[in-house]
Design an enzyme around this catalytic site. Structure first.
Site, PDB file in Angstrom:
ATOM      1  CG  HIS A 189      36.307  16.376 -40.985  1.00 28.39           C
ATOM      2  ND1 HIS A 189      36.719  14.898 -40.901  1.00 28.39           N
ATOM      3  CD2 HIS A 189      34.911  16.289 -40.169  1.00 28.39           C
ATOM      4  CE1 HIS A 189      35.955  14.417 -40.024  1.00 28.39           C
ATOM      5  NE2 HIS A 189      35.015  15.248 -39.778  1.00 28.39           N
ATOM      6  NE  ARG A 296      31.298  16.521 -38.420  1.00 28.71           N
ATOM      7  CZ  ARG A 296      30.516  16.376 -39.076  1.00 28.71           C
ATOM      8  NH1 ARG A 296      29.748  17.598 -39.457  1.00 28.71           N
ATOM      9  NH2 ARG A 296      30.189  15.128 -39.919  1.00 28.71           N
ATOM     10  NE  ARG A 332      31.193  14.558 -33.158  1.00 31.41           N
ATOM     11  CZ  ARG A 332      31.655  14.469 -34.598  1.00 31.41           C
ATOM     12  NH1 ARG A 332      31.058  13.422 -34.912  1.00 31.41           N
ATOM     13  NH2 ARG A 332      32.427  15.206 -35.057  1.00 31.41           N
ATOM     14  CD  GLU A 431      31.030   7.900 -34.793  1.00 38.93           C
ATOM     15  OE1 GLU A 431      31.039   8.612 -35.705  1.00 38.93           O
ATOM     16  OE2 GLU A 431      31.087   8.492 -33.669  1.00 38.93           O
ATOM     17  CG  ASN A 454      29.940  11.185 -42.437  1.00 39.26           C
ATOM     18  OD1 ASN A 454      29.027  10.741 -43.366  1.00 39.26           O
ATOM     19  ND2 ASN A 454      29.931  12.284 -41.952  1.00 39.26           N
ATOM     20  CG  ASP A 455      33.484   7.516 -38.532  1.00 38.41           C
ATOM     21  OD1 ASP A 455      34.670   7.878 -39.303  1.00 38.41           O
ATOM     22  OD2 ASP A 455      33.687   8.383 -37.652  1.00 38.41           O
ATOM     23  NE  ARG A 465      34.950  10.447 -42.742  1.00 42.93           N
ATOM     24  CZ  ARG A 465      34.331  10.919 -41.730  1.00 42.93           C
ATOM     25  NH1 ARG A 465      34.125  10.047 -40.797  1.00 42.93           N
ATOM     26  NH2 ARG A 465      33.852  12.161 -41.408  1.00 42.93           N
ATOM     27  CB  CYS A 502      24.343  13.431 -37.433  1.00 46.23           C
ATOM     28  SG  CYS A 502      25.425  11.907 -36.529  1.00 46.23           S
TER      29      CYS A 502
HETATM   30  C1  PEP Z   1      29.715  10.345 -38.778  1.00 49.82           C
HETATM   31  O1  PEP Z   1      30.803   9.566 -38.680  1.00 49.82           O
HETATM   32  O2  PEP Z   1      28.756   9.839 -39.525  1.00 49.82           O
HETATM   33  C2  PEP Z   1      29.705  11.617 -38.388  1.00 49.82           C
HETATM   34  C3  PEP Z   1      28.895  12.358 -38.360  1.00 49.82           C
HETATM   35  O3  PEP Z   1      30.734  12.054 -37.526  1.00 49.82           O
HETATM   36  P1  PEP Z   1      32.168  12.663 -38.378  1.00 49.82           P
HETATM   37  O4  PEP Z   1      31.953  12.932 -39.840  1.00 49.82           O
HETATM   38  O5  PEP Z   1      32.494  13.811 -37.492  1.00 49.82           O
HETATM   39  O6  PEP Z   1      33.334  11.548 -38.086  1.00 49.82           O
HETATM   40 MG    MG Z   2      32.231  10.101 -37.154  1.00 55.03          MG
END
Ligand code: PEP
Ligand code: MG
Length: 571
Positions: A189, A296, A332, A431, A454-455, A465, A502
């Protein structure tokens, strides 16, 4: 000295003095004193310095982040002047003839333990305040520097082990030219925040905090992921030249700001942005975003002492919707947990926080928190084009429960005479691999999918990650990921629904041609990635890319996929 390498987390080049953001060593010895009055004077002076710092921080926070964020510092100031805490410290020094550090620590610990054990959220928040404030006073007693990121008033590059989202939120963009950290990846983040603040960043350098000393000049090359410590004159000239080239490149991209995103054979896709706060919307519009693909909302809950009220949330959602006019805004619902903590919620420490009690799991159990957010969203829905999505959905049952709560709150509001929009799409983030695999079943019930790579990548390859040690396994182009993404897009289209992405993969120049070929409808990325992506898409043919689909899906490795795309798209 060879440059330090890390992960290029946010584009651009910064050259400035280093500012280390680290809590100093606050250890001390208990000692007996002959002159308690002098100790009390030392304490009084440490309290006064802390107060004046907090006043300044509060002023800065109010100016740059708004009243709500400044409130936390008012609470800290109250602690500093509270006789119920300060008098017992002075009494201890006087009666036991001990040093101020010991008296402060013992007394503060006693209050912290007492408040923490109370079954009352308000009192537990007070414990957190006392903890924070004591560290600052202790640093002044010990004569060590306590970092104050909000008070930075000269051009610097921030160096830290890691930056939490609330640290990042305190950085003053006017002076912070860039940052670099020991840990983190492109999807941590801190990296995501750097991109929304549009400041260059290199994360995951492993040891930049050990290599850099206070006052060193450093260069952060956020394009290549390098950090140069104490550069020579020639190196500075070289990077100044690069900085200029980057600015020129940005001017080229800017020409496409008001253009639609169309491939050379005429397919239109949506290029939208990921945001964390209403303040990020200006960046979306300046970068030609066609909407918000991921808001977010957790940042509303962070950097403060208590849950945001329904009205505070309503104002934030309304502001984003109004600024975006009729452009789509996908909000979200709360995704707390993982690397996003809320100190005041006192969530239990977990062995595997990314696999633990987070996001929709927490919201379904703490439905008081969830309902407040949903009401705020529903009330704001008439101010723009709102879509709502739930994070971390693993089962159909979770989606059904979440949707039922949303509809229940909607009914309640309508019954009470509150206006609520009638065409809010309700979707989910994909995800978790289980959801990607049975996307067909989900597609019958949801209005849209937004793939959170990302997840999804970390869960599919079982590679944290945040952990650079296993970052070699964090492979967006792995054929398993492409097959899951393909499955989700096909499932959506079979039911006449749309599929977006996303996760950071959506803005990646190797992934974009793949995703276009797979038929992705919406690409949501950091605002600063939109114009480079639009430039790239203009030169791609959807039909040609779609013809590679079967070949790509049956490849053996991520490297094969990448080499193939590089060759076909001249990258
Ligand atoms: C993801 O997991 O791809 C996502 C967009 O959410 P975050 O990065 O906030 O976990
Ligand atoms: Mg996520």
């Amino acid at each position: 000295m060879a440059p330090l390498t890390g992960i290029a987390a946010s584009n651009g080049i910064a050259i400035a003095k280093a500012y280390k953001l680290a809590i100093p060593d606050l250890s001390f010895e208990k000692t007996k004193v002959d002159h308690p009055d002098q100790e009390i004077e030392r304490l009084t002076s440490a309290l006064a310095i802390s107060s004046s710092e907090l006043e300044k921080i509060k002023k800065h926070a109010r100016a740059s982040l708004g009243d709500e964020h400044a409130e936390i510092f008012s609470a800290h100031l109250l602690v500093l002047s509270d006789p119920e805490l300060i008098d017992p410290i002075k009494d201890k020094i006087q009666n036991e003839k001990v040093n101020a550090e010991f008296a402060l620590d013992e007394t503060a610990q006693m209050f912290i333990q007492m408040f923490e054990s109370m079954d009352n959220e308000y009192m537990r928040e007070r414990a957190a305040d006392i903890k924070d404030v004591t560290k600052r006073v202790m640093a002044h007693l010990l004569g060590v520097t306590f970092p104050n990121p909000a008070l930075i008033d000269e051009e610097v590059i921030v160096i830290a082990e890691d930056l939490t989202p609330s640290d990042t939120a305190q950085l003053n963009k006017q002076f912070v030219q860039g940052f670099t950290t020991n840990i983190g990846g492109r999807t941590s983040h801190s990296a995501i925040m750097a991109r929304s603040l549009e400041i260059p960043a290199v994360v995951g350098t492993k040891n930049v905090t050990e290599q850099v000393n206070k006052g060193d000049v450093i260069i952060v090359d956020g394009i290549h992921g390098e950090v140069i410590i104490n550069p020579t004159e020639d190196e500075i000239k070289f990077y100044q030249q690069k900085q200029e080239e980057f600015e020129q490149q940005k001017n080229e991209w800017a020409k496409l700001k008001d253009e639609p995103s169309v491939t050379k054979d005429g397919t239109h896709v949506e290029l939208v942005a990921n945001i964390g706060t209403p303040e990020d919307v200006s960046g979306v519009l300046n970068n030609g975003g066609e909407g918000v693909g991921l808001y977010r909302t957790e940042f509303l809950y962070m950097g403060k002492n208590e849950l945001p009220t329904e009205d505070e949330q309503f104002e934030a959602y309304k502001s984003v919707l109004e600024q975006m006019k009729d452009k789509p805004v996908v909000v979200r619902t709360l995704d707390i947990g993982g690397d996003k903590e809320l100190t005041y919620l006192e969530l239990p420490k977990e062995m595997n926080p990314f696999l633990g009690y987070r996001a929709i799991r927490l919201c379904l159990e703490r439905d008081d928190i969830f309902r407040t957010q949903l009401r705020a969203l529903l009330r704001a829905s008439t101010y723009g084009n709102l879509k709502i999505m739930f994070p971390m959905i693993a089962t159909l049952d979770e989606f059904r429960q979440a949707k039922a709560i949303l509809l229940e709150e909607k009914d309640n509001l309508v019954q009470a005479g509150t206006a609520v929009s009638d065409d809010i799409e309700i979707g989910i983030m994909v995800e978790i691999p289980s959801t990607a695999v049975i996307a067909r079943q989900f597609a019958k019930e949801v209005d849209f999918f937004s793939i959170g790579t990302n997840d999804l990548i970390q869960y599919t390859l079982a590679a944290d990650r945040m952990n650079e040690r296993v970052s070699y396994l964090y492979q967006p182009y792995h054929p398993a990921i492409l097959n899951l993404v393909h499955n989700v897009i096909e499932a959506a289209h079979a039911e006449g629904k749309w599929a977006g992405m996303c996760g950071e993969m959506a803005g990646d120049s190797i992934a974009i041609p793949i995703l276009l070929g797979l038929g992705l409808d919406e690409f949501s990325m950091s605002a600063t990635s939109i114009l480079p992506a639009r430039t790239q898409i203009k030169h791609l043919s959807k039909e040609e890319l779609a013809s590679y689909k079967d070949q790509l899906l049956s490849m053996n490795t991520a490297d094969e996929v990448e080499a193939f795309i590089r060759e076909k798209t001249n990258q």
